[in-house]
Design a protein around this motif. Sequence first.
Motif, PDB file in Angstrom:
ATOM      1  N   GLU A 128     -49.467  10.150 -11.410  1.00 50.66           N
ATOM      2  CA  GLU A 128     -48.377  10.860 -10.748  1.00 50.66           C
ATOM      3  C   GLU A 128     -48.841  11.244  -9.352  1.00 50.66           C
ATOM      4  O   GLU A 128     -49.921  11.815  -9.187  1.00 50.66           O
ATOM      5  CB  GLU A 128     -47.997  12.125 -11.520  1.00 50.66           C
ATOM      6  CG  GLU A 128     -47.396  11.861 -12.879  1.00 50.66           C
ATOM      7  CD  GLU A 128     -47.090  13.143 -13.631  1.00 50.66           C
ATOM      8  OE1 GLU A 128     -46.753  14.157 -12.979  1.00 50.66           O
ATOM      9  OE2 GLU A 128     -47.214  13.125 -14.861  1.00 50.66           O
ATOM     10  N   GLU A 141     -45.537  17.181   4.618  1.00 53.06           N
ATOM     11  CA  GLU A 141     -45.882  18.009   3.458  1.00 53.06           C
ATOM     12  C   GLU A 141     -47.109  18.865   3.763  1.00 53.06           C
ATOM     13  O   GLU A 141     -47.889  18.539   4.651  1.00 53.06           O
ATOM     14  CB  GLU A 141     -46.181  17.126   2.236  1.00 53.06           C
ATOM     15  CG  GLU A 141     -45.019  16.269   1.776  1.00 53.06           C
ATOM     16  CD  GLU A 141     -43.907  17.070   1.129  1.00 53.06           C
ATOM     17  OE1 GLU A 141     -44.178  18.171   0.595  1.00 53.06           O
ATOM     18  OE2 GLU A 141     -42.762  16.588   1.148  1.00 53.06           O
ATOM     19  N   ARG A 198     -43.658  10.213  -1.801  1.00 52.78           N
ATOM     20  CA  ARG A 198     -43.155  11.588  -1.891  1.00 52.78           C
ATOM     21  C   ARG A 198     -43.245  12.065  -3.335  1.00 52.78           C
ATOM     22  O   ARG A 198     -43.650  13.176  -3.605  1.00 52.78           O
ATOM     23  CB  ARG A 198     -41.714  11.664  -1.424  1.00 52.78           C
ATOM     24  CG  ARG A 198     -41.576  11.466   0.053  1.00 52.78           C
ATOM     25  CD  ARG A 198     -40.379  12.239   0.577  1.00 52.78           C
ATOM     26  NE  ARG A 198     -40.319  12.093   2.009  1.00 52.78           N
ATOM     27  CZ  ARG A 198     -41.026  12.837   2.852  1.00 52.78           C
ATOM     28  NH1 ARG A 198     -41.814  13.766   2.387  1.00 52.78           N
ATOM     29  NH2 ARG A 198     -40.944  12.656   4.139  1.00 52.78           N
ATOM     30  N   SER A 199     -42.856  11.174  -4.246  1.00 51.20           N
ATOM     31  CA  SER A 199     -42.929  11.467  -5.674  1.00 51.20           C
ATOM     32  C   SER A 199     -42.908  10.142  -6.422  1.00 51.20           C
ATOM     33  O   SER A 199     -41.981   9.350  -6.236  1.00 51.20           O
ATOM     34  CB  SER A 199     -41.746  12.340  -6.093  1.00 51.20           C
ATOM     35  OG  SER A 199     -41.801  12.600  -7.471  1.00 51.20           O
ATOM     36  N   THR A 211     -47.576  13.075  -5.652  1.00 57.46           N
ATOM     37  CA  THR A 211     -46.600  13.882  -4.931  1.00 57.46           C
ATOM     38  C   THR A 211     -47.170  14.185  -3.554  1.00 57.46           C
ATOM     39  O   THR A 211     -48.257  14.759  -3.447  1.00 57.46           O
ATOM     40  CB  THR A 211     -46.309  15.214  -5.668  1.00 57.46           C
ATOM     41  OG1 THR A 211     -45.924  14.928  -7.008  1.00 57.46           O
ATOM     42  CG2 THR A 211     -45.218  16.002  -4.968  1.00 57.46           C
TER      43      THR A 211
END
Length: 126
Positions: free
Chosen positions: A9, A67, A17-18, A11
């Motif tokens: 995963e 981010e 981004r995800s 992020t």
Amino acid sequence: MPGTVNGLELTGFRNYRSASITFSPGINLVTGANGQGKTNLLEAIALLSIGRSIRGATDARMITWDETRGILKCTLSDDAPLSTLEMILHAGERKELRIDGAPLANLSELVGQVRTVTLMPEVIDD
């Protein structure tokens, strides 16, 4: 025995981004057009394996441009002595590392937890 990555995963990491990726047992083939994030995916796995970029990037350079942090999490095979690794990148600050939710005091504790071999074109002799 080091674990094999079953899932990943991402992020706020590079161009992701995800994203949530599940790998099949055995060999997995990652394909896509140029600039789609294939090398970024491999860099994320290596980062979780050795604690630093295989491309020489700083933590700040690996965080998606707008981010404040990047989060990488992998799940490992059932035969591994642990089940998850998590890394949080902060620009200009120390990485946060967790194994099965427990914080690591030292980056060296990460090494050897994930089974990886990295071959880059620039380090292979003809």
